[in-house]
Design a protein around this motif. Sequence first.
Motif, mmCIF file in Angstrom:
data_model
loop_
_atom_site.group_PDB
_atom_site.id
_atom_site.type_symbol
_atom_site.label_atom_id
_atom_site.label_comp_id
_atom_site.label_asym_id
_atom_site.label_seq_id
_atom_site.Cartn_x
_atom_site.Cartn_y
_atom_site.Cartn_z
ATOM 1 N N PHE A 132 159.907 21.246 -28.449
ATOM 2 C CA PHE A 132 160.810 22.395 -28.565
ATOM 3 C C PHE A 132 162.003 22.063 -29.456
ATOM 4 C CE2 PHE A 132 164.501 24.831 -27.199
ATOM 5 C CZ PHE A 132 164.024 26.134 -27.210
ATOM 6 N N ASN A 133 162.626 20.943 -29.201
ATOM 7 C CA ASN A 133 163.829 20.578 -29.971
ATOM 8 C C ASN A 133 163.515 20.285 -31.435
ATOM 9 O OD1 ASN A 133 165.541 20.885 -27.782
ATOM 10 N ND2 ASN A 133 165.278 18.754 -27.113
ATOM 11 N N GLN A 134 162.294 19.827 -31.708
ATOM 12 C CA GLN A 134 161.915 19.542 -33.097
ATOM 13 C C GLN A 134 161.636 20.802 -33.901
ATOM 14 O OE1 GLN A 134 158.779 16.582 -33.748
ATOM 15 N NE2 GLN A 134 159.288 15.654 -31.777
ATOM 16 N N PHE A 135 161.113 21.853 -33.240
ATOM 17 C CA PHE A 135 160.589 22.992 -33.991
ATOM 18 C C PHE A 135 161.259 24.333 -33.700
ATOM 19 C CE2 PHE A 135 157.130 19.876 -34.067
ATOM 20 C CZ PHE A 135 156.737 19.920 -35.394
ATOM 21 N N TRP A 136 161.920 24.480 -32.576
ATOM 22 C CA TRP A 136 162.489 25.786 -32.234
ATOM 23 C C TRP A 136 163.619 26.186 -33.184
ATOM 24 C CZ3 TRP A 136 161.287 29.903 -29.301
ATOM 25 C CH2 TRP A 136 162.284 30.850 -29.078
ATOM 26 N N HIS A 137 164.530 25.281 -33.429
ATOM 27 C CA HIS A 137 165.739 25.620 -34.169
ATOM 28 C C HIS A 137 165.491 25.821 -35.660
ATOM 29 C CE1 HIS A 137 167.833 24.883 -30.462
ATOM 30 N NE2 HIS A 137 167.259 23.700 -30.376
ATOM 31 N N THR A 138 164.304 25.441 -36.121
ATOM 32 C CA THR A 138 163.943 25.699 -37.521
ATOM 33 C C THR A 138 163.039 26.928 -37.644
ATOM 34 O OG1 THR A 138 162.096 24.126 -37.275
ATOM 35 C CG2 THR A 138 164.158 23.284 -38.213
ATOM 36 N N GLY A 139 162.865 27.658 -36.546
ATOM 37 C CA GLY A 139 162.066 28.877 -36.581
ATOM 38 C C GLY A 139 160.575 28.642 -36.683
ATOM 39 N N GLN A 140 160.108 27.487 -36.206
ATOM 40 C CA GLN A 140 158.683 27.152 -36.314
ATOM 41 C C GLN A 140 157.922 27.341 -35.009
ATOM 42 O OE1 GLN A 140 160.066 23.429 -38.687
ATOM 43 N NE2 GLN A 140 157.846 23.525 -39.050
ATOM 44 N N ILE A 141 158.559 27.991 -34.031
ATOM 45 C CA ILE A 141 157.892 28.385 -32.790
ATOM 46 C C ILE A 141 158.082 29.894 -32.654
ATOM 47 C CG2 ILE A 141 157.787 28.152 -30.281
ATOM 48 C CD1 ILE A 141 159.032 25.360 -30.598
#
Length: 495
Positions: A132-141
Motif C-alpha cells: 500500500f505505501n509503495q503504490f497508493w500515493h503514486t496513484g497505482q492502486i
Amino acid sequence: MKMEFEYGKGTVEAELPDNIDIFIPGETVKDPEYIPEEQLEKAYLESLAHPIGMPRLSELADKESKVTFVVPDRVKGGEQETSHRKLSIKYILRELYAAGVEKHNILFIISNGLHPKSTPEDAKAILGNEIFNQFWHTGQILSHDSEDKEHMVYLGMTESQDPVYINKYVYDSDIPILIGHVQGNPYGGYSGGYKHSATGITNWRCIASHHVPSVMHRSDFIPVNGGSLMRSKFDEISMYMEEKMGHPFFCCDAVLDTQSRQIAIYSGYAKEMMPISWKTADKRTYVHWAEKKYDVLVFGMPQKFHYGDGMGTNPIMMMQAISAQVLRYKRVMSDKCVIICASACDGYFHEELWPYLRELYEMFQHDHMNILPDMNRYGEYFATNEEYIRKYRFANAFHPFHGFSMMSCSHIAEMNTSAIYITGAQEPGYARGMGMKTRATIEEALEDAKKKYVGDSPNILALPMTFRKAAIHLCMKNPEEDCMDEYGRRKSEHR
C-alpha cells in the motif's frame, strides 16, 4: 440440547432435540493440511517457477512491460499477514523486478466488479502496509469502475451472444495478472480463475448475461457445482477477453481452508490450471459426510457478514444468504426440507451501502409481483439510474444491478424448501414481505414446522457459525446418493 446461533451483533440460544446432527466447517470434518507459514515462501516460489500451461513471468516480462495486477476486494480471501493476496503479490513483484520491470509500469486494479469501490482502509487491509505505501500515493492502486466509460472497452459478443466489456487498464497491459482464491462459492462452485475476470473487471451488461433467473434457476445450477451454464459462461467470457487482448491472463490462485490459509498454490494459464486446482479444492469444499437427508436446517444470521454490515437484517440480502445455503446444502436436504434462521431483521437496510434495495423491496410489494423473478423486468431501469450509479462511483455503494443478481439468487430458497422461518425478527413484516414465515423463537418455528411440513420426528441439521467460517458444499457420505456431483453431472449419467 442447548445451542447458540448467530443473531444480530451477538448470539441467540435455542433448545433443540438431543438427536440432532451438527456441522461446523473445518471442525466436524477437518480441512486438508494447510501449508505451514515457514514453508509458504518455498511453495510460492515453486508455483511461480513452474506455471501450468504458460511460460513463467520472468520469461514474459522485460524492461518495457506494463503489468496490471487484478486483485479481489474484501469480500473473501483473508487479511492476515500471510494471506494469499499479500504473499503472492510480494513474490510476483520480486520476479518482475528481477526481469527488469520498472515500478512505474505496475498497476493494481481492485476487481470489485459491481461491489463498492475500496476505501484507502480497504486497500491497505487487502494489500498490506508495505505494498500500500509503495503504490497508493503514486496513484497505482485503483478500484475497478464499471461505469467509467473512458476506461471500459467493449470487445464484442461471445459465441453465446453475451456482451463482453473489460477494464481498459487491464486490456492495455502487457501482462495482466489475476490473483484468485479457490474457495467454495455458490455461484459456479469456486471463486478465482475465470470467475474472477468474468465478474470483477467487467460491467453490469456482461454480468447480466449470467447473474439472472434464466441462468440461476436452471437445474444445472442447483445444487452448487462446477458444471453449470453460469460456469461455462464465466469461462467463455474470460477466454474471449484473452482472445481479444492477444494473450492469456497469468493466474496465481490459492486453495484456501476454513481460516483462509493456503492449502495449495497454483499458477499459470487458467484454462489448464483451474481443473487441477479444483481437484485439490474438492477435498476441502465438497464434504461427503451426511448419512441421511435432513428435513430441517437451523442456523443464525449475524447483522454483518460477507457483503457488509446490514446483510443479516436487510430482507433482500437475508433471502440471498439463505438461498446461498440452499445451494450449498441441497444435496443433503429432503424434498420437504424447512429452513429456520434466526435474524434480528430490524429494518436496517444500510442505505449508504445498498441505496436502491429499499426501493426494490417496496416495488416487490406491488404491481403483481408474486415471486422474485417478476422483478427482473426492472433490471435495466435500476441499472441505469444515474443517482444510484453516482453513489456506486463516488460514495462506496454497490452498483444497482447487484441487487438483481441478489434477487435472482434469493428465489432459489423458495424453489427448494417447504417453508422458511425467520425467528427473533424485530420488524417481522420485512421477512413476511419476502415470503418468509416468522416466529418469535427457533423452538416455536420448529413446532410449527412439525405440524405442517416435516412430522413429529424430523431429521434436523444444526449449522452454527454458518456465516463466520468459509463455507463448504455438504454432500452425502455415499456420493451415489447425491443428486449431482461436483461437476454438474447427474448421478444417472454415471450409471
